[in-house]
Scaffold this active site. Structure first.
Site, short mmCIF file in Angstrom:
data_model
loop_
_atom_site.label_atom_id
_atom_site.label_comp_id
_atom_site.label_asym_id
_atom_site.label_seq_id
_atom_site.Cartn_x
_atom_site.Cartn_y
_atom_site.Cartn_z
CG ASN A 297 -2.11 -0.76 1.04
OD1 ASN A 297 -2.60 -1.14 -0.15
ND2 ASN A 297 -2.84 -1.46 2.25
CB ALA B 272 -4.54 -7.98 2.92
CG LEU B 273 0.63 -10.70 3.61
CD1 LEU B 273 1.36 -11.53 2.93
CD2 LEU B 273 0.79 -11.06 5.18
CB CYS B 274 0.47 -3.79 3.79
SG CYS B 274 0.36 -3.30 5.54
CB VAL B 275 -0.20 -6.57 -1.05
CG1 VAL B 275 -0.12 -5.97 -2.47
CG2 VAL B 275 1.24 -6.37 -0.11
#
Ligand SMILES: Cc1ncc(COP(=O)(O)O)c(C=O)c1O
Length: 446
Positions: free
Chosen positions: A131, A388-391
């Protein structure tokens, strides 16, 4: 691990000495942030204990000179200053090319907001941007200042240089901004080739090195990269400090930002230390890096950043890489041996562990696939990341919106990420395997 064994190195990390239910922590969330060795903690403590002042860029007294010396160097002792240590670590041409930021996110935003884009310019990303390297560009697109485009990987989920070159040929790409190493898959893009092609088409390249700089030797001059962003907290350093490296000619030299040449980034946050002079009507800027470092800085963390880099150098970047590769190879192999044929267990990204650095992300597609990270923590103090692992963009595209809360219970899926660093051990991997097996059994998956 240098001349010291891994057991000796682990002694440097106070958090690894903690016990819960009689068991040690098993920290496998290093892609998020790493443990901190006592040498780095001591450096922070020394600042607050011995010279808790601002830097000699402002005041001229004894304490300020000590702070200045540790960040910028004192005559005859330059090697000990953190800005120079970091410049040396990535082989920057000068320490003036090292801008201290809050983190990678801040560094990328500095380029996004400070770069002189012209309407119609394209910023080219990959399909797996964190992100922090997506939202700054989406915001500029929303404001009509740029167009965002993506280059897609090949069917092995690796970088497709031909597809990339086609994008470069057919679009007015002004800046290529890419995650150097994916925080989902651990895959490292062929940066050297990408930069060469981008430059042939007149574009600049910003690499998000958050997951790369902690794991391998980086030489910004040999790569010829224009900007590189990274965070010290992912490499045994303090929280709240990152770096934006920029080639000298892209950071500006003029007292007024409107006089800067094309491609030069200008500071977007102004205040103390960024200006050489001001009147009630105007101001002139200082030279880089200070024009980008507004206000009183996080001096203890900037100083401790140098200690963190020296700590890694003393262990050796090649050894760090080899050790982490070995752990990933072992755990990936064991997981695939056990669950590779089930149809509901999948490692995301290249199947060859040697292409995934320190990251092992797997998907579990089973009823009630949520909560395994909490179970691992509760049972064996194992710390990994899920979600979501910042993705979010990638998982929403691949798995569909609402992918963790699908309509049908049987379609539940969750993504789990194990990420290694040099203090992790094969024994920790074995405990992880045993505990995961127990959890899968309890859930009736096997
Ligand atoms: C690839 C990548 N880019 C950017 C970031 C953001 O780093 P920071 O939170 O230190 O700004 C991360 C952190 O997880 C990352 O993995």
């Amino acid at each position: 691990m240098g001349s010291r064994t891994i057991e000796e190195i682990r002694e440097d990390f106070p958090a690894l000495k903690r016990r819960r239910n009689g068991k040690p922590p098993i920290y496998l969330d290093n892609a998020c942030t790493t443990m901190v060795p006592r040498q780095v903690i001591a450096s922070i403590e020394e600042y607050y204990t011995d010279y808790p002042a601002c830097s000699g860029t402002r005041s001229r007294h004894w304490f300020a000179r000590e702070v200045f010396g540790r960040i910028e160097g004192t005559p005859g002792k330059e090697g000990e200053s953190s800005r120079r240590i970091i410049a040396g670590f990535i082989n920057a041409n000068s320490e003036k090319e090292i801008i201290f930021t809050l983190n990678t996110t801040h560094a990328i935003n500095m380029v996004a907001l400070g770069f002189p884009f012209r309407s119609g310019d394209v910023v080219l990303l990959t399909d797996k941007e964190h992100n922090s390297n997506l939202l700054p560009w989406l915001k500029l697109q929303k404001e009509g200042r740029i167009k965002v485009d993506f280059t897609l990987p090949n069917d092995r989920d690796e970088f497709d240089l031909d597809a990339f070159e086609r994008k470069m040929k057919n679009n007015r790409v002004r800046l290529v901004s890419m995650g150097y190493t994916s925080n989902i898959t651990g895959y490292t893009i062929p940066a050297r080739e990408i930069i060469k092609i981008a430059h042939q088409y007149g574009a600049l390249v910003l690499l998000d090195g958050a997951q790369t700089v902690p794991h391998q030797t980086i030489d910004v001059q040999s790569l010829d990269v224009d900007f590189l962003a990274f965070s010290l907290h992912k490499m045994c350093g303090p929280r709240g400090v990152g770096v934006l490296y920029g080639k000298k000619e892209l950071l500006g030299q003029k007292p007024h930002e409107e006089d800067e040449a094309d491609n030069v980034i200008v500071p977007v946050i102004l205040g103390g230390a960024t200006v050489a002079n001001s009147t009630y009507h105007s101001y002139t800027l200082t030279l880089p890096p200070y024009r980008f470092e507004a206000g009183i800085q996080n001096y203890p963390a900037q100083i401790a950043s140098g200690a963190a880099v020296q700590y890694l150098q003393q262990i050796g970047m090649d050894r760090i890489r080899d050790h982490v590769d070995g752990l990933n190879h072992f755990l990936s192999g064991e997981l695939m041996k056990r669950y590779g044929d089930t149809g509901w267990f999948r490692i995301i990204g290249p199947q060859d562990a040697s292409k995934r650095g320190g990251i092992l992300t797997f998907e579990v597609k089973r009823p009630n696939a949520l909560g395994i990270a909490v179970d691992l923590s509760e049972k064996s103090n194992i710390m990994i990341r899920d979600g979501a692992l910042c993705v979010h963009s990638y998982f929403n595209e691949k798995f569909g919106l609402q992918w963790t809360r699908p309509i049908s219970h049987s379609e539940h899926r969750m993504v789990y990420r194990v990420s290694f660093y040099f203090y992790n051990t094969i024994d920790e991997c074995r405990i992880f395997l045993e505990t995961l097996d127990e959890i899968f059994k309890e859930r009736g998956y096997i």
